[in-house]
Design a protein around this motif. Sequence first.
Motif, mmCIF file in Angstrom:
data_model
loop_
_atom_site.group_PDB
_atom_site.id
_atom_site.type_symbol
_atom_site.label_atom_id
_atom_site.label_comp_id
_atom_site.label_asym_id
_atom_site.label_seq_id
_atom_site.Cartn_x
_atom_site.Cartn_y
_atom_site.Cartn_z
ATOM 1 N N ARG A 1 -0.502 -51.720 42.928
ATOM 2 C CA ARG A 1 -0.201 -51.466 44.342
ATOM 3 C C ARG A 1 -0.019 -49.972 44.593
ATOM 4 N NH1 ARG A 1 4.589 -55.060 46.228
ATOM 5 N NH2 ARG A 1 5.946 -53.357 45.629
ATOM 6 N N VAL A 2 -0.250 -49.585 45.833
ATOM 7 C CA VAL A 2 -0.032 -48.198 46.236
ATOM 8 C C VAL A 2 1.470 -47.912 46.187
ATOM 9 C CG1 VAL A 2 -0.204 -46.604 48.204
ATOM 10 C CG2 VAL A 2 -2.080 -48.194 47.705
ATOM 11 N N ALA A 3 1.852 -46.745 45.731
ATOM 12 C CA ALA A 3 3.267 -46.371 45.645
ATOM 13 C C ALA A 3 3.906 -46.349 47.034
ATOM 14 C CB ALA A 3 3.402 -45.001 44.993
ATOM 15 N N GLY A 4 5.152 -46.788 47.073
ATOM 16 C CA GLY A 4 5.931 -46.711 48.318
ATOM 17 C C GLY A 4 5.468 -47.673 49.389
ATOM 18 N N ALA A 5 4.942 -48.828 48.978
ATOM 19 C CA ALA A 5 4.302 -49.708 49.958
ATOM 20 C C ALA A 5 4.968 -51.077 50.127
ATOM 21 C CB ALA A 5 2.827 -49.895 49.593
ATOM 22 N N GLU A 6 6.149 -51.281 49.495
ATOM 23 C CA GLU A 6 6.814 -52.580 49.673
ATOM 24 C C GLU A 6 7.398 -52.616 51.085
ATOM 25 O OE1 GLU A 6 7.070 -55.373 48.183
ATOM 26 O OE2 GLU A 6 8.868 -56.287 49.012
ATOM 27 N N GLU A 7 6.971 -53.624 51.844
ATOM 28 C CA GLU A 7 7.357 -53.685 53.245
ATOM 29 C C GLU A 7 8.862 -53.825 53.421
ATOM 30 O OE1 GLU A 7 5.503 -56.272 56.585
ATOM 31 O OE2 GLU A 7 3.940 -55.605 55.170
ATOM 32 N N GLY A 8 9.417 -53.089 54.357
ATOM 33 C CA GLY A 8 10.828 -53.221 54.674
ATOM 34 C C GLY A 8 11.748 -52.367 53.818
ATOM 35 N N PHE A 9 11.220 -51.721 52.772
ATOM 36 C CA PHE A 9 12.084 -50.873 51.947
ATOM 37 C C PHE A 9 12.015 -49.425 52.437
ATOM 38 C CE2 PHE A 9 13.287 -48.139 48.443
ATOM 39 C CZ PHE A 9 14.490 -48.720 48.086
ATOM 40 N N LYS A 10 13.173 -48.808 52.503
ATOM 41 C CA LYS A 10 13.227 -47.412 52.970
ATOM 42 C C LYS A 10 13.071 -46.467 51.784
ATOM 43 C CE LYS A 10 15.664 -45.922 56.618
ATOM 44 N NZ LYS A 10 15.222 -45.631 57.772
ATOM 45 N N TYR A 11 11.850 -46.065 51.546
ATOM 46 C CA TYR A 11 11.557 -45.160 50.429
ATOM 47 C C TYR A 11 11.905 -43.721 50.791
ATOM 48 C CZ TYR A 11 8.592 -48.813 48.316
ATOM 49 O OH TYR A 11 8.110 -49.948 47.731
ATOM 50 N N GLY A 12 12.032 -42.916 49.760
ATOM 51 C CA GLY A 12 12.166 -41.484 49.976
ATOM 52 C C GLY A 12 10.822 -40.910 50.430
ATOM 53 N N LYS A 13 10.903 -39.757 51.061
ATOM 54 C CA LYS A 13 9.698 -39.130 51.630
ATOM 55 C C LYS A 13 8.647 -38.824 50.565
ATOM 56 C CE LYS A 13 9.973 -35.243 53.731
ATOM 57 N NZ LYS A 13 10.747 -34.090 54.154
ATOM 58 N N SER A 14 9.100 -38.341 49.411
ATOM 59 C CA SER A 14 8.147 -37.881 48.394
ATOM 60 C C SER A 14 7.307 -39.036 47.842
ATOM 61 C CB SER A 14 8.882 -37.197 47.245
ATOM 62 O OG SER A 14 9.612 -36.095 47.725
ATOM 63 N N LEU A 15 7.942 -40.181 47.625
ATOM 64 C CA LEU A 15 7.199 -41.313 47.065
ATOM 65 C C LEU A 15 6.170 -41.830 48.079
ATOM 66 C CD1 LEU A 15 6.936 -43.020 44.521
ATOM 67 C CD2 LEU A 15 8.518 -44.658 45.508
ATOM 68 N N VAL A 16 6.567 -41.859 49.350
ATOM 69 C CA VAL A 16 5.635 -42.286 50.401
ATOM 70 C C VAL A 16 4.461 -41.316 50.472
ATOM 71 C CG1 VAL A 16 5.371 -42.608 52.906
ATOM 72 C CG2 VAL A 16 7.397 -43.479 51.743
ATOM 73 N N GLU A 17 4.789 -40.037 50.384
ATOM 74 C CA GLU A 17 3.733 -39.012 50.428
ATOM 75 C C GLU A 17 2.762 -39.193 49.250
ATOM 76 O OE1 GLU A 17 5.413 -35.079 50.836
ATOM 77 O OE2 GLU A 17 3.479 -34.183 50.268
#
Length: 137
Positions: free
Chosen positions: A63-79
Amino acid sequence: MSFKYAALLVATVFAAPAFAEGDAGKGEKTFKKCKSCHMIKNGDDVIFKGGKTGPNLYGVMGRVAGAEEGFKYGKSLVEAGEKGLVWDAETFAAYTADPKAFLKEYLDDGAAKSKMSYRLKKGAEDVAAYLESVVAE
Ligand code: HEC
């Protein structure tokens, strides 16, 4: 190329699944280190009971990093996810060994931050194999 060599080559290619070195059974034991923050849950089906500080890790491999729905990831992981980071044996092992250092390097950004501070010293390939093994076909 001799027949023997060709046959050997074919055997080698087919004997090398994505997590050739991972042992799912060992990985399940190692996952105890992760459960204070992570659960593994497929809908209502709880596969490994755990905390909610980190995202549900069901289906995380591939799966793509930072993609679990509903979880508030940090900015860097989403980026990193937006830049194409996908969890495979290699990226998973590098990330879990030192999330912050991994993100700094991946994003080429010394100010990158990680909400996961835990570092896994060894056994990442086993945990990866375990996480793959629990995913329903
Ligand atoms: C102290 C809490 C904590 C522990 C222990 C922990 N994690 Fe995490 N983990 C997090 C948090 C919080 C995030 C989200 C990181 C972010 O948003 O920067 C995360 C993110 C992840 C991700 C990225 C998930 C995604 O959807 O992209 C993986 C993979 C991961 N953790 C694996 C593990 C594994 C494997 C272990 C055990 C060896 C573990 N974590 C232990 C808190 C933890």
